[in-house]
Design a protein around this motif. Structure first.
Motif, mmCIF file in Angstrom:
data_model
loop_
_atom_site.group_PDB
_atom_site.id
_atom_site.type_symbol
_atom_site.label_atom_id
_atom_site.label_comp_id
_atom_site.label_asym_id
_atom_site.label_seq_id
_atom_site.Cartn_x
_atom_site.Cartn_y
_atom_site.Cartn_z
ATOM 1 N N GLU A 123 -23.905 -43.344 -10.793
ATOM 2 C CA GLU A 123 -23.404 -42.760 -9.549
ATOM 3 C C GLU A 123 -22.831 -41.357 -9.734
ATOM 4 O OE1 GLU A 123 -20.307 -46.011 -10.779
ATOM 5 O OE2 GLU A 123 -22.484 -45.710 -10.859
ATOM 6 N N LEU A 124 -22.607 -40.937 -10.992
ATOM 7 C CA LEU A 124 -22.098 -39.581 -11.234
ATOM 8 C C LEU A 124 -23.219 -38.550 -11.330
ATOM 9 C CD1 LEU A 124 -19.224 -40.187 -13.837
ATOM 10 C CD2 LEU A 124 -19.031 -39.757 -11.374
ATOM 11 N N GLY A 125 -24.452 -39.007 -11.507
ATOM 12 C CA GLY A 125 -25.582 -38.086 -11.571
ATOM 13 C C GLY A 125 -25.582 -37.203 -12.807
ATOM 14 N N MET A 126 -25.118 -37.732 -13.945
ATOM 15 C CA MET A 126 -25.046 -36.934 -15.169
ATOM 16 C C MET A 126 -26.267 -37.134 -16.069
ATOM 17 S SD MET A 126 -20.956 -37.255 -16.089
ATOM 18 C CE MET A 126 -21.166 -36.361 -17.636
ATOM 19 N N GLY A 127 -27.294 -37.804 -15.565
ATOM 20 C CA GLY A 127 -28.524 -37.942 -16.321
ATOM 21 C C GLY A 127 -28.617 -39.247 -17.083
ATOM 22 N N PRO A 128 -29.823 -39.534 -17.633
ATOM 23 C CA PRO A 128 -30.096 -40.826 -18.289
ATOM 24 C C PRO A 128 -29.845 -40.832 -19.791
ATOM 25 C CG PRO A 128 -32.138 -39.637 -18.013
ATOM 26 C CD PRO A 128 -31.056 -38.754 -17.446
ATOM 27 N N GLU A 129 -29.444 -39.706 -20.361
ATOM 28 C CA GLU A 129 -29.283 -39.636 -21.810
ATOM 29 C C GLU A 129 -27.941 -40.229 -22.238
ATOM 30 O OE1 GLU A 129 -31.668 -38.744 -23.903
ATOM 31 O OE2 GLU A 129 -32.929 -38.497 -22.117
ATOM 32 N N PRO A 130 -27.942 -41.037 -23.294
ATOM 33 C CA PRO A 130 -26.682 -41.606 -23.793
ATOM 34 C C PRO A 130 -25.755 -40.514 -24.345
ATOM 35 C CG PRO A 130 -28.585 -42.810 -24.639
ATOM 36 C CD PRO A 130 -29.112 -41.557 -24.026
ATOM 37 N N LEU A 131 -24.479 -40.690 -24.113
ATOM 38 C CA LEU A 131 -23.443 -39.818 -24.661
ATOM 39 C C LEU A 131 -22.460 -40.698 -25.433
ATOM 40 C CD1 LEU A 131 -22.713 -37.637 -21.482
ATOM 41 C CD2 LEU A 131 -24.149 -37.016 -23.450
ATOM 42 N N THR A 132 -21.659 -40.079 -26.279
ATOM 43 C CA THR A 132 -20.656 -40.850 -27.011
ATOM 44 C C THR A 132 -19.546 -41.279 -26.054
ATOM 45 O OG1 THR A 132 -21.089 -39.705 -29.096
ATOM 46 C CG2 THR A 132 -18.981 -40.844 -28.889
ATOM 47 N N ARG A 133 -19.340 -42.588 -25.973
ATOM 48 C CA ARG A 133 -18.313 -43.146 -25.103
ATOM 49 C C ARG A 133 -17.146 -43.651 -25.951
ATOM 50 N NH1 ARG A 133 -20.296 -48.059 -21.766
ATOM 51 N NH2 ARG A 133 -19.982 -49.163 -23.738
ATOM 52 N N VAL A 134 -15.952 -43.194 -25.612
ATOM 53 C CA VAL A 134 -14.724 -43.654 -26.253
ATOM 54 C C VAL A 134 -13.953 -44.466 -25.215
ATOM 55 C CG1 VAL A 134 -12.583 -43.008 -27.411
ATOM 56 C CG2 VAL A 134 -14.653 -41.622 -27.744
ATOM 57 N N SER A 135 -13.696 -45.725 -25.526
ATOM 58 C CA SER A 135 -13.019 -46.625 -24.593
ATOM 59 C C SER A 135 -11.598 -46.892 -25.068
ATOM 60 C CB SER A 135 -13.770 -47.951 -24.469
ATOM 61 O OG SER A 135 -15.099 -47.739 -24.031
#
Length: 230
Positions: free
Chosen positions: A84-96
């Motif tokens: 829903e943010l429209g930032m594209g389909p490529e994975p990014l590093t997610r820190v939770s």
């Protein structure tokens, strides 16, 4: 800092009515049976503590990504930002960063920039420490565009106990690093999606302080940090 300020912290306005409710119930419990009243006192103090909103010392150097939440780093992995943010389909590093019911739950902006999008999505209330909570749980997502054009996604995720995500900002708002942008009630998680090529400077299990702990350096070349428990 005096002893009083060490233990007595400012309370977020969102918590006032909850503390008032807990206090009113405590009075009734005292009337019913004194030992129950003291249990109510303990719960009222906990409620105040949950909604505390302490002053934080926010690092001012440009390029730093600061933790948006108090808690423990529960996941570091590649993931696609919320669609829903429209930032594209490529994975990014997610820190939770996982927040339990004893952490401060006021959320702060990890970087300075303009809010490009705010998107709420209803969902489940699974344990927020689980990986699938990012997909299945109720969430509120922000895309923040920085001065260099890069974007960072920040996602507030409801947890097993949480039943309300609050967001105090809106599209086109300008945020400063460490500025309060939201709050989640009673146990939850916040995900940060770093720009491509940026390595996290925290490790799994590390404790974070919202507005103070450095998650990453956008201008540095240091590799992802490793840590060991001692």
């Amino acid at each position: 800092m005096d002893m009083m300020s060490t233990f007595v912290k400012p309370m977020h306005p969102e918590g006032r009515r909850f503390v008032a409710i807990f206090a009113a119930i405590t009075v009734v419990l005292f009337i019913i049976w004194e030992p129950l009243g003291w249990i109510g006192v303990g719960l009222t103090v906990w409620c105040y503590y949950f909604f505390r909103d302490p002053v934080r010392q926010v690092p001012q150097r440009e390029g730093l990504v600061i933790s948006p939440a108090d808690g423990i780093v529960s996941l570091i992995e590649p993931a696609v930002p919320p669609t829903e943010l429209g930032m594209g389909p490529e994975p990014l590093t997610r820190v939770s960063v996982f927040m339990n019911v004893f952490n401060c739950h006021v959320n702060r902006a990890p970087v300075p920039g303009t809010v490009a999008a705010v998107a709420y999505r209803a969902g489940k209330f699974l344990n927020a420490s689980l990986d699938k909570a990012s997909v299945d749980n109720e969430r509120n997502s922000l895309a923040i565009t920085m001065a260099d054009g890069r974007q960072i996604a920040v996602v507030q995720i409801a947890g097993l106990v949480a039943r309300r995500i609050l967001c105090f900002t809106e599209p086109n708002s300008v945020l400063r690093t460490g500025e309060r942008f939201g709050l989640i009630r009673f146990g939850s998680r916040v995900d940060v999606y770093l720009p491509d090529g940026v390595a996290p400077l925290v490790s799994l299990g590390q404790g974070c302080i919202a507005g103070e702990t450095v998650l990453a350096d956008l201008t540095g070349s240091e590799p992802a940090r490793m840590a060991r428990a001692v």
